[in-house]
Design a protein around this motif. Structure first.
Motif, PDB file in Angstrom:
ATOM      1  N   ASN A  53       3.752  -3.305   5.008  1.00 22.71           N
ATOM      2  CA  ASN A  53       2.636  -3.747   4.132  1.00 22.71           C
ATOM      3  C   ASN A  53       1.394  -3.284   4.991  1.00 22.71           C
ATOM      4  N   THR A  54       0.224  -3.622   4.265  1.00 23.19           N
ATOM      5  CA  THR A  54      -0.894  -3.471   4.990  1.00 23.19           C
ATOM      6  C   THR A  54      -1.685  -4.872   5.214  1.00 23.19           C
ATOM      7  N   LEU A  55      -1.703  -5.157   6.499  1.00 27.05           N
ATOM      8  CA  LEU A  55      -2.356  -6.556   6.766  1.00 27.05           C
ATOM      9  C   LEU A  55      -3.712  -6.558   6.556  1.00 27.05           C
ATOM     10  N   SER A 102       0.421   5.897  -5.139  1.00 26.37           N
ATOM     11  CA  SER A 102       0.762   4.644  -5.218  1.00 26.37           C
ATOM     12  C   SER A 102       1.612   4.325  -4.298  1.00 26.37           C
ATOM     13  N   SER A 103       2.423   3.225  -4.381  1.00 27.38           N
ATOM     14  CA  SER A 103       3.409   2.590  -3.186  1.00 27.38           C
ATOM     15  C   SER A 103       4.697   3.023  -3.791  1.00 27.38           C
ATOM     16  N   LEU A 129       3.675  -3.934  16.681  1.00 31.07           N
ATOM     17  CA  LEU A 129       2.243  -4.134  16.314  1.00 31.07           C
ATOM     18  C   LEU A 129       2.406  -5.683  15.972  1.00 31.07           C
ATOM     19  N   SER A 168       0.851  -1.173  -0.129  1.00 30.04           N
ATOM     20  CA  SER A 168      -0.072  -0.008  -0.062  1.00 30.04           C
ATOM     21  C   SER A 168       1.011   1.209   0.095  1.00 30.04           C
ATOM     22  N   SER A 169       0.391   2.328   0.040  1.00 30.87           N
ATOM     23  CA  SER A 169       0.858   3.523   0.117  1.00 30.87           C
ATOM     24  C   SER A 169       1.348   4.061   1.533  1.00 30.87           C
ATOM     25  N   GLU A 170       1.063   3.293   2.417  1.00 33.05           N
ATOM     26  CA  GLU A 170       1.244   3.707   3.687  1.00 33.05           C
ATOM     27  C   GLU A 170       2.764   3.639   4.197  1.00 33.05           C
ATOM     28  N   LYS A 210       7.439   9.650  15.322  1.00 26.96           N
ATOM     29  CA  LYS A 210       8.415  10.099  14.688  1.00 26.96           C
ATOM     30  C   LYS A 210       8.603  11.513  14.223  1.00 26.96           C
ATOM     31  N   TRP A 269       4.418   4.001   6.990  1.00 27.04           N
ATOM     32  CA  TRP A 269       4.851   3.646   8.355  1.00 27.04           C
ATOM     33  C   TRP A 269       4.784   2.193   8.648  1.00 27.04           C
ATOM     34  N   THR A 270       4.069   1.237   7.853  1.00 27.76           N
ATOM     35  CA  THR A 270       3.994  -0.115   8.236  1.00 27.76           C
ATOM     36  C   THR A 270       4.714  -0.750   6.674  1.00 27.76           C
TER      37      THR A 270
END
Lengths: 280, 280, 280, 280
Positions: free
Chosen positions: A190-192, C183-184, A221, A183-185, D2, A187-188
């Motif tokens: 991947n996105t579970l 996007s990622s 997490l 995903s585009s996040e 952060k 902070w993690t």
């Protein structure tokens, strides 16, 4: 199961319509897909006998049923640590035997299937190889359980159809493993996607595993996502544990310490019970 | 090139810092990476000698320099048409020779490298195998050009590092192929990322190809995206053409007819000239 | 246009089926949607009269037809520079008048529509407000052109239906602006979706603009993406230019210098001509 | 937290570093952010007094603490049902009072803040308005709790900074609501990101809500995802319930029946207890 999963002359082998009861199978004395939520733990990569033994001893004491450890590592860069190869597999097998824990390790090259099958109790297909159809076909002819990780951005349909390649070859001991989607996040890692767990349990009779370590890439997490995975219906968890995460040759940021793993197991216990399951 | 692409003891082999001049190489008499924008055309899959011959004859007449055709097809479902295998490769090689066109076909299994190398002038690694590191290593030992398609959701860094696996093995004839990234847009099959073309030309000396057919999955978008690809700096285009797209065994929706291909070529010509390049 | 875009009692107002000829309209003496590819340039935010004048003078000399400049800035953090507000609008209007360039600025709050309409020739709805339906409805009652930027992850259908809110209110002077989707890929700010440009030109009669500055977030990619946008069929471009990008109060990394803008315009000219269009 | 979340002269107001204890506040007699996991239920849109009363009566009996119901509906198409407006708000307020349940409804236009504040106990900002900064600023001056839904593809940082707009205005009664992020998976409407729940609880002191109905868009996934949300640390759940989902004017596919809601509540109870919490 929607039409897009139906083949012309009937239902897919992975489908709950084709087989309504949930698939269960034993790996040594561990039952996959049963009442127990199976916890698999160990280092990302096998690094040394000493570290592996220490990890195995501690995770078993805390309730892990199986031992994981990579010998062939899929690394983004050709210059990163690639794993110990056959030597790593031997160490893994020996420690697993000593501790009476079945072992799981990743297969990256179809030429190594024989080697992996000699040492590992379960072969794992990584996310990057989920649609390596040549490999899947060969695993279909193997008489060993296979963990099929979901690809980085694979749809649920693609994932189930990748499993179908293995079942169509005659091997029905497949465990589907959700490990986060891209995903585009930032902070993690991947996105579970835990809705995928509940959905796949509905669509398919195959057991489902969750890997909260790779999914999040963030140590703090791992435990909340392991709890949530059980609540969503997961049959198994795979968790990275390293005695000294800051010195790990790969994926240190997401590895629990043995103490952290032990705390997580205590937190999981009541959630499993609330779902009518148990950890061991 | 940012630090994340640097290896500890120097620059990556794929980097423009390591090699400032653009890589060029010849495939039979076709120069890749030079002034000419190379156009590769043909059916998604080799289906029959007759169809292949007709396609080759017509795309060559319209200006295509090379012929494409899949013999081993990576299909989401094990029950879909999987390609003609070696028979398809033989047909492709024979038609290519008759038409004096180099041919390109996909390698799916490292065990087939020898077979592919016998028949094809360029081997293509599909998006699903971009991080099949075992395959990439073996292609590093081959003395044939390799097209490396970008993975479904691969980052540019991952793509370049996958190419590095091939270069590190000794094979520097690598063409990077942008074929769209997975997105949430349902109207197109993927989202063609043309900024990746311009960026990769800046970061790396390797030639870059664009596949507007797989990227869009929509026939009417192939020509505008081919134009845009040239404007963004692409060195080559790969386009699916089928005499009867509605009867194609795979990917008919995105295939141009030979007439449509010919129209596209006429539209591309002035754009190539505007960029100081030519189509042939 | 697929069924999902049809309303019950007929075609959507944005649809090419409802209106086959392309929409054209004049802003002062500039024709939008015609043979000319309209280039709009200016700073991300209006910062001072001096900087704005210098920028306007130089971009006009290089061929820009209109002037952009934000007075109300949508900033992720409440503590970032939020724009000069009405003062910025006044500066923009004055400089635009002096230079004989129509001006465009962003509307963030429906309460400011009157204010914006007093000073700006075109009102821009940012990506974050693409589905601010209350705002869209009010813009439907305005007699001024509106640029509707595509949302961060909006589908093409959602984008066209957002435009429909404005057309349904009676204002048919809408310009659709592609500015990249989330996007990622970490190297670029967004992924510019040029297939959306070609597709929207096919589905709708509305003129289409591309913003290569916000789409890429990388200065060196602005010119290649502007070329590719024209090749894909864009009717207008919006480009950020700042005399001293390293000192810009927002978005310096993606701003061209006036000299860089001038170089870009020279590179765009032959591409526009190859498509049968001109820059001015 | 952060650095990217730090402001120049100190920590953000939303940060756990700025305020270590979790925020709690009362809405009528319901405590948000405390030991109890608050369950909010009701129809997607207020349709009629009769349906709303029936729903409220049944969800309250099953354990819901608050009543939801949209009066202003953000619809992709201007031709879809847009809600009953003020009439809907009045119905919602009256039924809420009769049932002794606080009510929550969506604010779409900053001009309606007064109207919403007159009737609703909590105002909800939808995903499409998460970065409608003009609206957020005005809500910062309100003395009522605000639910801030995460944007379709918003990063966690953007979400927290959107909340900061409200806190910076003086209103600290903000509930963050995870409702799924846009992904390429076609089977579910969005991808519920439960790692965001655990992460936001770590980074911020604000209470976190999960909306499993909009997140999945699939009725059978609502209960498993509600369980998983509690296991991940959610403080509240918002669930769509409709007596006749197949006749609902919006979002019927994801609405539970009152009976389904009651079953879900019984399934949630032991999970909440396993986490040391309770449902009521």
């Amino acid at each position: 199961m929607k039409n897009l999963l139906a083949k012309k002359d009937g239902e897919l082998l992975v489908s709950r319509i084709y087989q309504s009861e949930s698939t269960q199978f034993e790996v040594k004395s561990c039952l996959i897909g049963g009442e127990q939520v199976m916890v698999i733990a160990g280092p990302c990569a096998v690094e040394s006998e000493e570290l592996l033994k220490e990890t195995a001893f501690k995770v078993r004491a805390a309730g892990a049923a199986m031992l994981r450890g990579g010998a062939f590592k899929p690394r983004t860069s050709p210059y990163s640590f690639q794993g110990l190869g056959e030597k790593g597999l031997k160490l893994l097998a020996r420690v697993g035997e000593d501790m009476n824990m079945p072992v799981i390790s990743e297969i990256m090259d179809s030429e190594d299937i024989g080697l992996l099958a000699d040492y590992a109790d379960i072969l794992q297909v990584g996310a990057r190889n989920m649609q390596n159809f040549a490999l899947l076909r060969k695993l279909g002819q193997l008489n060993k359980p296979v963990v099929l990780k979901r690809g980085m951005s694979a749809s649920i349909e693609e994932w189930l159809l990748a499993a179908e390649y293995i079942l169509a070859g005659g091997n029905s001991q497949v465990i589907l493993c959700e490990r986060g989607v891209r995903s585009s996040e930032p902070w993690t890692r991947n996105t579970l996607d835990l809705s995928a767990v509940a959905l796949v349990k509905e669509l398919s009779h195959l057991p489902v595993m969750v890997d909260p370590s790779h999914a999040t890439g963030v140590r703090s997490l791992v435990s909340p996502m392991a709890r949530a995975a059980i609540a969503a219906g997961a049959d198994a968890l795979m968790v990275e544990v390293h005695p000294q995460p800051e010195k790990a040759l790969s994926d240190g940021d997401q590895s629990l310490t043995p103490r952290g793993f032990s705390t997580m197991m205590r937190e999981l216990e009541p959630v499993a019970r609330a779902l009518g399951r148990r950890l061991r």
